[in-house]
Design an enzyme around this catalytic site. Sequence first.
Site, PDB file in Angstrom:
ATOM      1  N   ASP A   9     148.944 126.719 104.557  1.00 46.41           N
ATOM      2  CA  ASP A   9     148.243 126.965 103.295  1.00 46.41           C
ATOM      3  C   ASP A   9     147.646 125.674 102.728  1.00 46.41           C
ATOM      4  OD1 ASP A   9     147.815 128.884 100.992  1.00 46.41           O
ATOM      5  OD2 ASP A   9     148.857 127.263  99.967  1.00 46.41           O
ATOM      6  N   GLU A  67     144.406 126.488 106.937  1.00 49.56           N
ATOM      7  CA  GLU A  67     143.486 126.941 105.891  1.00 49.56           C
ATOM      8  C   GLU A  67     142.771 125.702 105.368  1.00 49.56           C
ATOM      9  OE1 GLU A  67     143.113 129.191 101.592  1.00 49.56           O
ATOM     10  OE2 GLU A  67     144.702 127.758 101.962  1.00 49.56           O
TER      11      GLU A  67
HETATM   12  C1  GLC Z   1     145.650 129.434  99.426  1.00 48.91           C
HETATM   13  C2  GLC Z   1     146.096 130.881  99.417  1.00 48.91           C
HETATM   14  C3  GLC Z   1     145.958 131.405  98.016  1.00 48.91           C
HETATM   15  C4  GLC Z   1     146.822 130.587  97.104  1.00 48.91           C
HETATM   16  C5  GLC Z   1     146.502 129.088  97.205  1.00 48.91           C
HETATM   17  C6  GLC Z   1     147.568 128.255  96.571  1.00 48.91           C
HETATM   18  O1  GLC Z   1     144.314 129.293  99.147  1.00 48.91           O
HETATM   19  O2  GLC Z   1     145.351 131.623 100.347  1.00 48.91           O
HETATM   20  O3  GLC Z   1     146.285 132.770  97.943  1.00 48.91           O
HETATM   21  O4  GLC Z   1     146.623 130.993  95.791  1.00 48.91           O
HETATM   22  O5  GLC Z   1     146.441 128.682  98.545  1.00 48.91           O
HETATM   23  O6  GLC Z   1     148.734 128.273  97.340  1.00 48.91           O
END
Ligand code: GLC
Length: 563
Positions: free
Chosen positions: A224, A278
Amino acid sequence: MDPLHRVALAERPAPPDDDPAWWRRAVIYQIYPRSFADGDGDGIGDLAGARRHLGYLAELGVDAIWFTPWYASPLADGGYDVADYRAIHPELGTLAEAEALIAEALALGIRTIVDIVPNHVSREHAWFRAALAAEPGSPERARFWFRDGAGPDGSVMPTAWTSPFAGPTWSRETRPDGTPGQWYLHLFSADQPDLDWDHPDVRREHEDVLRFWFDRGVGGVRIDSAALLVKDRALPEVPDAPGPGEHPHQDRDDLHDIYRGWRAVADSYPGTRVLVGELWLPDTERFVAYLRPDEMHTAFNFDFLARPWARDELRASIAQTLAAHAPVGAPSTWVLSNHDVTRPVTRYGRADSSFAFARKRTGVPTDLALGTHRARAAALLTAALPGSLYLYQGDELGLPEVEDLPERLRRDPMHERSGGVDPGREGCRVPLPWSGDAPPFGFSPEGARAEPWLPQPADWRSLTVEAQLADPDSLLQLYRAALARRRDDADLVGDDLHWLDLGPELLAFRRGRAFACLTNFARVPQPLPAGELLLASERLVDGELPPDSTAWIRLADPALAEP
Ligand code: GLC
Ligand code: MG
């Protein structure tokens, strides 16, 4: 963890090791567990519900499932505020159930990917509680970013950095005697304090969490907010146009060393355990640097996700993606949506069909019929591309974004922190419709004591799994057929893609010897090159491909595609 426990776990079924490159062209289905299926009737999706529907996922044809955070959490950000990375949220089930689920999925040939949230923890995490209880300058506080404020009374926050959730990124603690104390950094909400990744405990702990889940047989981790972990210790303001590596809290060069450490952990396990990042980064060169052979395996392709339904835009994204990935040898990923963004059926039904968080609003005129045609076409287009494919739960059913959720149920910090301007992300997180004519549409077992935690639209009857399995023309059937052919077609096993020039309104390419994928962006039907029709997102009209649709064909004349 004690070594004895680890030995016992090592006897659990290992992932099928027949294909160490499984992840390179895998189809990965994203489960938002609270909204997938409810096994115990409390209106909240859970692991019991997910276990019951593993057969559905096997028949859909997926290679892996990625669970968004299933850990103990106060749910200030849908679970991305983790209180304990080694415990399952009690509403979802137990660790034993998670272990059973991982094993049962593996027996069906499906690997499990868990979500690791390294940038921040929950305010309820033991480390942060200990930090708040300790004094400024204490070792407990050193794992976070506690700083004194500026100004005579310390009331000026250390930086003016803004959050992706809107608003400031620092909050001030209240000391036990009621007086204001130090500030702590949180790039997201105040319930998500950022960890200091220069601290050795932070690194050690996360590598141990990776081992905890790899020991339980998971096939990989989704990382994440992977580009945010490292901060400039001098805490400067964000420059107007930061050069490469100059942003104080994004894409800093030291991140690569962290992920090299993670890769070493992953590589110490049998089979291939993948790291999926991500990374929202505009610069493709910087993006693919994370995919070098000793770092992450793959990362989400958000450029593709954000593009509008327009031939040249999608073609440019595909071409740039493939060109950028080639030098590092990593496969591309193709992503149409996830738990953070507008559902494709809704997005593609709008005049502006691109995606940007900053522009998310309710009340935008939407043609759902048009959006559905395009989502069907996009399904076949993305499934034909080389690399791995992500499918967010419910997109295989063509669910629209739910835009009329009652205000009292909206808890997303993106909504709250924008002062209600941003509608929030619950609209794509509504519980799935499985069967029947009325809510809860089989989401909860018959006679359940509670209603789904977010209400389903009453008119989802034709969108249920049951209804779509009975309809040969449904999107679910299209996905099943597409994923089966994607897996078995000899022309689709390589990494190649050759553009076909069939005019300005067709997006067309060949894979392998003679497989062709063609998408029609014109307002009128288009003729297809000679060949055998394998699959189409709409019925052909007098042998021609209708607008907003995609066809897969086996070319009669593969030479058509020679450069
Ligand atoms: C990422 C997740 C999202 C979350 C953010 C903070 O972007 O996909 O859902 O709110 O991280 O952890
Ligand atoms: Mg439940």
